[in-house]
Design a protein around this motif. Structure first.
Motif, PDB file in Angstrom:
ATOM      1  N   SER A 415       1.190  -1.171  -0.067  1.00  0.00           N
ATOM      2  CA  SER A 415       0.208  -0.132   0.121  1.00  0.00           C
ATOM      3  C   SER A 415       0.762   1.338   0.173  1.00  0.00           C
ATOM      4  N   ASN A 417      -0.064   3.819   1.022  1.00  0.00           N
ATOM      5  CA  ASN A 417      -0.222   4.580   2.343  1.00  0.00           C
ATOM      6  C   ASN A 417       0.949   4.487   3.357  1.00  0.00           C
ATOM      7  N   VAL A 418       1.691   3.458   3.339  1.00  0.00           N
ATOM      8  CA  VAL A 418       2.677   3.367   4.097  1.00  0.00           C
ATOM      9  C   VAL A 418       3.691   4.501   4.147  1.00  0.00           C
ATOM     10  N   ALA A 420       2.788   7.419   3.222  1.00  0.00           N
ATOM     11  CA  ALA A 420       1.898   8.321   3.539  1.00  0.00           C
ATOM     12  C   ALA A 420       2.046   8.649   5.127  1.00  0.00           C
ATOM     13  N   VAL A 421       1.839   7.604   5.635  1.00  0.00           N
ATOM     14  CA  VAL A 421       2.088   7.295   7.102  1.00  0.00           C
ATOM     15  C   VAL A 421       3.219   7.827   7.534  1.00  0.00           C
ATOM     16  N   LYS A 423       5.222  10.024   6.304  1.00  0.00           N
ATOM     17  CA  LYS A 423       5.144  11.564   6.273  1.00  0.00           C
ATOM     18  C   LYS A 423       4.610  12.331   7.443  1.00  0.00           C
ATOM     19  N   VAL A 424       3.260  11.567   7.745  1.00  0.00           N
ATOM     20  CA  VAL A 424       2.611  12.177   8.913  1.00  0.00           C
ATOM     21  C   VAL A 424       3.120  11.930   9.971  1.00  0.00           C
ATOM     22  N   LEU A 425       3.727  10.771  10.289  1.00  0.00           N
ATOM     23  CA  LEU A 425       4.354  10.593  11.819  1.00  0.00           C
ATOM     24  C   LEU A 425       5.715  11.044  11.606  1.00  0.00           C
ATOM     25  N   GLY A 426       6.385  11.677  10.769  1.00  0.00           N
ATOM     26  CA  GLY A 426       7.544  12.301  10.701  1.00  0.00           C
ATOM     27  C   GLY A 426       8.589  11.151  10.610  1.00  0.00           C
ATOM     28  N   ILE A 427       8.466  10.078   9.984  1.00  0.00           N
ATOM     29  CA  ILE A 427       9.487   9.168   9.837  1.00  0.00           C
ATOM     30  C   ILE A 427      10.172   9.347   8.405  1.00  0.00           C
ATOM     31  N   PRO A 428      11.533   9.558   8.359  1.00  0.00           N
ATOM     32  CA  PRO A 428      12.138   9.910   7.344  1.00  0.00           C
ATOM     33  C   PRO A 428      12.137   8.875   6.333  1.00  0.00           C
ATOM     34  N   ILE A 432      11.584   4.638   6.669  1.00  0.00           N
ATOM     35  CA  ILE A 432      10.481   3.844   6.135  1.00  0.00           C
ATOM     36  C   ILE A 432      11.086   2.680   5.077  1.00  0.00           C
TER      37      ILE A 432
ATOM     38  N   ALA B  76       4.102  16.132   9.000  1.00  0.00           N
ATOM     39  CA  ALA B  76       4.751  15.843  10.224  1.00  0.00           C
ATOM     40  C   ALA B  76       4.779  16.844  11.495  1.00  0.00           C
ATOM     41  N   LEU B 153       1.559  10.485  19.089  1.00  0.00           N
ATOM     42  CA  LEU B 153       2.319  11.563  18.787  1.00  0.00           C
ATOM     43  C   LEU B 153       1.576  12.817  19.331  1.00  0.00           C
TER      44      LEU B 153
END
Ligand SMILES: Nc1ncnc2c1ncn2[C@@H]1O[C@H](COP(=O)(O)OP(=O)(O)OP(=O)(O)O)[C@@H](O)[C@H]1O
Ligand SMILES: [Mg+2]
Lengths: 519, 253
Positions: A415, A417-418, A420-421, A423-428, A432, B76, B153
């Motif tokens: 997916s 969305n992995v 996208a997740v 980006k939203v959670l701030g994982i570089p 990922i 983020a 978070l």
């Protein structure tokens, strides 16, 4: 970051594919072109290539489909055994297949002696037989995987409606396979037509285009004529490429059910068929194993290490080491590079992603024998000429498309969305990739690595121009021994390559077992 | 009582080629509110959510959060969480790791991350499932992991994209209750996208009805029922609700 990446890709493809290919085409002059195509050898070579190629393609596709269907859709015993045996020919160089045929059916062949046959294996018949040995497993595995993915629900419906098995095959299976059959037909034809290993050894007076090119460009170093023939050899691959693109894959149904095989439905004929195929595949390899330890096969069968020692004395160990190094470099670099491009083309959007995809499948259209000639012409005066690096480089480019497509296929199932997740959670992004994507595609990475490795180990096409002066890969010793009629030494080398590839395959199989899939 | 403005969306427009997916969308969400975006399939709900969280760039318009312009801020750094319809869990990681994983990138030390993840799993009722892999969970449980992951978070707004549509009726009811609970205990503002009228009316403090990229009406469930703004609201929303109520009534008597 993105820009640097794109620039690197552009540079690598320019140097690795387009510049060599361009140099090859620049060698073609109008006079040279006319001279080549007017020569009597040329027209007979075209005819030989097309006729033997078509016959071999049709037979290998038919056998492969029959074998794949039997293994996938009947309750056959020892299925895994057959799958392993059918895969073995993919681990030895194409030229070894014709050696095997010669060892069995040649003037001094084992079967020839036993049955006192006197037909002539050298020529069109040998080319066709050898090409079938070479192409059958490739077609077989394509059909196997497509049959495995087929949705079972229509068959359940057909079963309930009382549709006979044969009609199910004709009305459901064949239409489902139509696209695969078409694209595999062109791919296999192109694979056979551009291979020179089989016809070089067993063709006798029957010269195909690829052998003609080999004689001109590799043996006589006539690069101008070689370039003209090379350009012709690109045609079948381009047709295969277009057939694949114009014939888009059907979307996999999300609700697909696996096809369950009816236990009662096992056929003795299918088992005997697969057993006979296995015997045909194993016979030449067993003959090799006997031959390399026999004093004078087949007349004097007393045990000796003479042939093995002679092969080693001629540098087989050093060349084997060269091949190992080349194979590991090609596989390591090739896997990383094809992963990077597959990741980019599937997980980013826009124009650049589409260009990267086209670039990545382009190498499919260039036969090794043409790419190698391009490399000689283009790299001749550059410092990497004559090193192991150029051999690894030509392998990475030559075999690039298949591993790329394997990875693309796997990534498309994850997916989007992995990211996208992430980006939203701030994982570089690199985390990922490292912590989520790579663990999920691990098995595909192994498969890609093995593909590069095995092919680098056994290829004789592109590398034949570059070594020497570059250190010689062991597979090229087979052509050398062919010229010297040292058939036992050629067998030693074939077995050495087979064992090396087998060892790698077993290693990855064990790795897969140890760490079961997490999905 | 002074209720603060949490999110303000002004004149957002977005087109794919000639297809105008969102046309000058305006709305405001109050702090701690449960705000639903209701509309039929293809009306632009997902597109709007992705613009709010910053995964997609709008052609025009601005977004303000706590009075600050966040239109061009990275996803983020917006202090928002999102729960995707297909959950998008990290399926090679345990439930616990799914929730704790992202914390290391926000300078949360290991010990605090472990504590936080445990707390979040407790809130969504998955305390005993920490060591499981996502594939071992039911759809509803996976959904809760996705919620816990977003909560970890400490976002002050959480976006949900049709979070319940893949679940069965009773699981949906459970999760709805839980969402309301979380909203009450943590005070998180929730923006909830759905095409299900019943769901929107059952959960929301306020509903925005979107019709082909245009806002039809914004109001509390009572306001919408008592004064539907136009025919679309009347037919799509209220008639549908009425049908459901009627059938229920017939069933009960
Ligand atoms: N990447 C894209 N490129 C082109 N058109 C798109 C793209 N994404 C969405 N669209 C179009 O935008 C419109 C709105 O899509 P969106 O996904 O926002 O709708 P939705 O309300 O979430 O629908 P659903 O209820 O089916 O999830 C649709 O017509 C869709 O076809
Ligand atoms: Mg949507």
């Amino acid at each position: 970051m993105r820009k640097t990446f794109l620039i690197c890709v552009a540079v690598i493809f320019s140097a690795g594919i387009f510049a060599p290919l361009g140099s090859l085409f620049l060698r073609i002059t109008p006079e040279g072109f006319v001279q080549v195509i007017n020569s009597p050898q040329f027209s007979s070579a075209v005819w030989n290539t097309i006729s033997t190629g078509l016959i071999a393609t049709i037979i290998s596709l038919t056998l492969a489909l029959a074998a794949a269907w039997t293994l996938e859709r009947t309750a056959i015993k020892h299925k895994n055994f057959f799958v392993i045996i059918f895969g073995v020919p993919m681990l030895i160089p194409s030229i070894s297949h014709s050696f095997g045929l010669v060892a069995l059916f040649g003037a001094n062949g084992w079967l020839t002696n036993i049955f006192q046959w006197n037909f002539n294996i050298y020529g069109a018949a040998g080319i066709i037989a050898g090409s079938i040995m070479y192409a059958f497993p490739v077609a077989f595995f394509i059909f196997m995987s497509v049959l495995q993915c087929e949705d079972g629900s229509p068959y359940l419906a057909a079963e309930v409606l009382g549709v006979p098995k044969i009609r199910q095959f004709l009305d459901l299976t064949l239409p489902y396979l139509k696209r695969t059959i078409i694209s595999t037909f062109f791919a296999i034809f192109s694979m056979i037509a551009t291979d020179y290993g089989v016809p070089l050894m067993i063709g006798g007076k029957t010269i195909t285009l690829s052998v003609l090119m080999y004689n001109k460009a590799v043996a006589m170093m006539d690069y101008n004529s070689g370039s003209v023939i090379g350009a012709f050899l690109i045609i079948p691959a381009v047709i295969a490429f277009l057939a694949d693109i114009l014939n888009p894959a059907q979307k996999q149904n999300d609700f697909a059910k696996n096809i369950s095989v009816d236990d009662k439905y096992s056929s003795r004929a299918g088992f005997i068929f697969c057993l006979s195929l296995s015997a045909l595949i194993v016979a030449p390899i067993l003959t090799f194993c006997v031959m390399i330890f026999a004093a004078k096969y087949p007349a004097d069968m007393s045990f000796t290490l003479y042939h093995v020692m002679r092969t080693i004395h001629r540098g087989a160990l050093d060349n084997w080491l060269n091949s190992l190094i080349i194979a590991f470099i090609s596989a390591g670099v090739g896997t990383i590079f094809s992963f990077a491009l597959a990741y980019f083309s599937t997980r980013t959007e826009g124009f650049a992603a589409r260009i990267i995809h086209l670039l990545s499948i382009f190498p499919m259209t260039i036969p090794g024998i043409a790419l190698g000639l391009g490399y000689v012409i283009f790299f001749h005066d550059l410092p990497i000429y004559g090193t192991l690096i150029i051999l690894a480089a030509v392998n990475v480019m030559h075999f690039f498309s298949s591993p790329y497509l394997m990875m693309r296929n796997t990534l498309e199932k994850i997916s989007s969305n992995v990211e996208a997740v992430g980006k939203v959670l701030g994982i570089p992004r690199r985390f990922i990739i490292r912590d989520i994507i790579l663990p999920k595609v691990r098995f595909t990475l192994y498969e890609m690595f093995a593909y590069f490795f095995v092919n680098a180990m056994m290829t004789i096409s592109a590398v034949s121009y570059l070594a020497p002066p570059a250190p010689k890969p062991i597979a090229l010793m087979i052509t050398q021994f062919e010229a010297q009629r040292l058939i036992e030494s050629a067998a030693v080398v074939s077995i050495a390559i087979l064992l090396t590839n087998l060892a790698l395959k077993i290693f990855f199989t064990m790795l897969n077992r140890k760490t079961p899939a997490s999905q | 009582m002074d209720i603060q403005l949490k999110l303000e969306v002004k004149e957002i427009s977005k087109a794919y080629g000639n297809n105008e997916v969102l046309r000058r969308v305006n709305f405001a969400v109050l702090d701690g509110e449960f705000f639903s975006i209701l509309g039929s399939s293809g009306c632009g709900k997902t597109t709007l959510l992705q613009i709010l969280i910053g995964l997609l760039v709008a052609d025009a318009g601005k977004i303000f959060k706590d009075g600050a312009d966040i239109t061009t801020l990275e996803p983020a750094r917006r202090g928002m969480g999102i729960v995707f319809q297909n959950y998008a869990l990290f399926d090679n990681m345990t439930v616990f790791k799914n929730v704790s994983y992202a914390l290391q990138f926000h300078s949360v030390d290991n010990e605090a991350a472990i504590k936080k993840a445990a707390q979040m799993l407790d809130i969504v009722g998955l305390k005993n499932f920490s060591a499981k892999m996502p594939a071992e969970l039911s759809g509803g449980q996976q959904q809760r992991v996705a919620i816990a992951r977003a909560l970890a978070l400490e976002p002050d707004i959480i976006l949900f994209d049709e979070p319940l549509s893949a679940l069965d009726a009773s699981t949906r009811l459970d999760i709805r209750r839980e969402l309301k609970n979380i909203q009450r205990t943590l005070g998180t503002t929730m923006i909830y996208v759905t095409h299900d009228q019943e769901e929107a009316f059952a959960l929301s403090d306020k509903i925005m009805i979107l019709n082909r990229g245009v806002v039809s009406q914004i109001g509390s469930p009572e306001e919408i029922i008592s004064a539907p703004a136009n025919d679309y609201v009347k037919t799509f929303v209220l008639d549908n609700l009425q049908t459901k109520i009627d059938s229920l009534r017939r069933f009960l008597t």
